[in-house]
Design a protein around this motif. Sequence first.
Motif, PDB file in Angstrom:
ATOM      1  N   UNK A   1       0.704  -1.218   0.121  1.00  0.00           N
ATOM      2  CA  UNK A   1      -0.106  -0.077  -0.040  1.00  0.00           C
ATOM      3  C   UNK A   1       0.824   1.305  -0.019  1.00  0.00           C
ATOM      4  N   UNK A   2       1.977   1.292   0.838  1.00  0.00           N
ATOM      5  CA  UNK A   2       2.815   2.384   0.880  1.00  0.00           C
ATOM      6  C   UNK A   2       3.461   2.723  -0.416  1.00  0.00           C
ATOM      7  N   UNK A   3       3.863   1.407  -1.055  1.00  0.00           N
ATOM      8  CA  UNK A   3       4.492   1.612  -2.505  1.00  0.00           C
ATOM      9  C   UNK A   3       3.570   2.160  -3.526  1.00  0.00           C
ATOM     10  N   UNK A   4       2.330   1.976  -3.508  1.00  0.00           N
ATOM     11  CA  UNK A   4       1.262   2.295  -4.281  1.00  0.00           C
ATOM     12  C   UNK A   4       0.918   3.934  -4.064  1.00  0.00           C
ATOM     13  N   UNK A   5       1.081   4.465  -2.814  1.00  0.00           N
ATOM     14  CA  UNK A   5       0.980   5.652  -2.383  1.00  0.00           C
ATOM     15  C   UNK A   5       2.215   6.618  -2.940  1.00  0.00           C
TER      16      UNK A   5
ATOM     17  N   UNK B   1      10.819   6.530  -9.596  1.00  0.00           N
ATOM     18  CA  UNK B   1       9.679   5.585 -10.060  1.00  0.00           C
ATOM     19  C   UNK B   1       9.990   4.448 -10.236  1.00  0.00           C
ATOM     20  N   UNK B   2      10.987   3.899 -11.073  1.00  0.00           N
ATOM     21  CA  UNK B   2      11.684   2.700 -11.476  1.00  0.00           C
ATOM     22  C   UNK B   2      11.853   1.913 -10.325  1.00  0.00           C
ATOM     23  N   UNK B   3      12.356   2.493  -9.235  1.00  0.00           N
ATOM     24  CA  UNK B   3      12.872   1.550  -8.274  1.00  0.00           C
ATOM     25  C   UNK B   3      11.665   1.229  -7.426  1.00  0.00           C
ATOM     26  N   UNK B   4      10.424   2.072  -7.251  1.00  0.00           N
ATOM     27  CA  UNK B   4       9.346   1.642  -6.677  1.00  0.00           C
ATOM     28  C   UNK B   4       8.560   0.373  -7.378  1.00  0.00           C
ATOM     29  N   UNK B   5       8.614   0.469  -8.980  1.00  0.00           N
ATOM     30  CA  UNK B   5       8.046  -0.753  -9.586  1.00  0.00           C
ATOM     31  C   UNK B   5       8.922  -1.950  -9.178  1.00  0.00           C
ATOM     32  N   UNK B   6      10.109  -1.864  -9.235  1.00  0.00           N
ATOM     33  CA  UNK B   6      10.923  -3.066  -8.600  1.00  0.00           C
ATOM     34  C   UNK B   6      10.622  -3.526  -7.392  1.00  0.00           C
ATOM     35  N   UNK B   7      10.427  -2.615  -6.436  1.00  0.00           N
ATOM     36  CA  UNK B   7       9.962  -2.937  -5.050  1.00  0.00           C
ATOM     37  C   UNK B   7       8.615  -3.508  -5.004  1.00  0.00           C
ATOM     38  N   UNK B   8       7.637  -3.113  -6.075  1.00  0.00           N
ATOM     39  CA  UNK B   8       6.229  -3.615  -5.951  1.00  0.00           C
ATOM     40  C   UNK B   8       6.471  -4.937  -6.607  1.00  0.00           C
ATOM     41  N   UNK B   9       7.125  -5.367  -7.661  1.00  0.00           N
ATOM     42  CA  UNK B   9       7.337  -6.724  -8.142  1.00  0.00           C
ATOM     43  C   UNK B   9       7.925  -7.769  -7.090  1.00  0.00           C
ATOM     44  N   UNK B  10       8.949  -7.277  -6.322  1.00  0.00           N
ATOM     45  CA  UNK B  10       9.373  -8.160  -5.323  1.00  0.00           C
ATOM     46  C   UNK B  10       8.453  -8.371  -4.315  1.00  0.00           C
TER      47      UNK B  10
END
Length: 663
Positions: free
Chosen positions: A454-458, A470-479
């Motif tokens: 949820x925090x990554x999405x916010x 932004x790209x780092x947040x996408x990788x964190x979301x995939x992980x």
Amino acid sequence: MNRLPSPQRFCSFRSSFQFKLFLRFTLFSAVIAVVCGTLFVLHQINQNKRHAEQMLQLQAHALAGAVRLPLYAESDELLNSYAAETMRLPEIRGVEIVNARGKVLVRLPSSLPSGELLSQRAEVHGHPLTLSPEQALSPEQALSPEQALSPEQPLSGERAGAGPLVGEVRLYRGTADLWREARRLAALSVVLATTCWLFVSLSCYLILRRVTASFNSLMRGMEKVHGGDYVSRIDIVSDDEPGRASASLNDLAESLRRREEENRRLHAELMAAMEFEIASKEQLISVNLDLEKEIEQRTQARQELKNLVQQLPLGIVWSDEEGEIEYLNSFMLDTFGYGADQAPDLDTLFTLICPDQAYRERVLEKRRAAIAAWEQGGLVTFYEVSALCRDGSPRHLNCSNQRSGSRVVDIMIDMTERELLQQQIVRNQKLESIGVLAGGIAHNFNNALTGVLGYISFAKKFLDRSHGAHELLLQAEKATMRAAGFANQLLSFAKGGAPLRKGVPVAALVEESVLLSTKGCNVSVALDLPPDLPPVFVDDRQMRQAFNCICINAVQAMPGGGTFSVRGRQVSSEQERLPAPLCGHYVELSFQDEGCGIRDEDKPSIFTPYFTTKTQLGTGLGLATVHSIVTRHGGLITFDSQAGKGTTFTLYLPVFCVEAPAP
């Protein structure tokens, strides 16, 4: 003497030797009469025809001599008168007079009648040239009709020195009189042949009746003797071969009569002796009946005992003092594959199930000790034996020995399935305890991951796509999503939710999972799924996950390629032996690969969570999840693997419904 009715007498006469001879003689005489009559009629017809042709030839030559001068002068009036006079002769049907040039001068009648006609022709020649016209016209040179018809007088065309050809005379004669004469001869020959045949047949009957009289008398006497009449005698008609045979038969009948009287006397004596024997044996019969009843009861009891021993779920071996095996129950053949043919004695049996000589000697020593303990105080002693079956599979036995008279009884209890069941129970208990722990960890882990996700999405909403973070947040979301997937595997393994079971076509489900898992790799697939496989009672989503795990493991075990074989069939505990504790109807699915196999030291741990031999490819939850899903559905999973030769996983899934067997 009673006479038979006429139909019976006629039937008897028809079957007699006399009738057969009479029939042959009459048929032969009938053929001779027909042939002779036919030949006579044909000969007479030919004779009449030749006579009629000769007479017609003479009449033609007579007419030729009479019409020589009118024909030379071509006087139609005279020629017509001669022709008309010739037509008045009997059976003459036509007259033609032709000149030397072939012209028909006279034809009576104008058209010849139809039907069969006899024809003759005669040439008309002139007088020799040496005669003067006066001599030629003199009446002395002309032939009279009597001279023309005389056979001694040569014909005009054949006389020496005949003159030139003047013309030709043709006569046509009818054959009606010849056919009348032929019919008369045929009728006469039929009458004569019939009369002759009747006379010959009657003569043959009378002669044969006389000749076969003695033979018939002999046959009647033989029939009486054959029927048991030894009193009547045969009348001797004549002193010939049948008569002498009748005399001999009379002597034979007398001898048989005396022998029959002797037989009757002996029979009476024998019956008296038999009555005495029967009276003396009645008591013996009653004793025998009691003995037979006792033997039957013992036989029945022994058969019931044998049937009971056959049905026992343990091995029974009876042997004598020398070690010769007298009986093996069906458990030995079904479990070990060795029957009485393969193991005639105990030495051979123990050599087969314990091929190691040192170990076999220890087992035989324990056996001798168990027998001694039983003989001393009736104490039953058990000892363990690791046996080898005919197919190479090992069995763990718990054995004991007893004595029964001169026999030694070996009792072998198979503990293999019980130990496997205990191991499976222990494994399930471990998996359940680990599952409870994994379920709690998975729930807590999911809760933590939900907050992180949820925090990554916010954070993504407050940053532009061009921002470096932004790209780092996408990788964190995939992980985070991959971590959620691991948590879902833990939940499946830990019985996170009850399966939504329904009837599922298992063939289509397996084929879909296998083709999806092997797509894009160098592994070839061999499917053997019969179309009549019944549906299984499972949760299709969870079973698809279990099939995918097994297929992925098989593909990873064959990095260099190979064949992945999947087979399916319906099994039942009523028809074959299934692994414990299965009971009922199941679908058996076998997944066989040609990979590296599983080492013996790794086999006990393959269903343990987080145990894996592929540290770089797997997490160790695949087979544990498959085991949890299959067990949760009331099924069973087993495996058979040899290092370097491949692995076979076998799944047993419960059938949704089974059709009632056809009556």
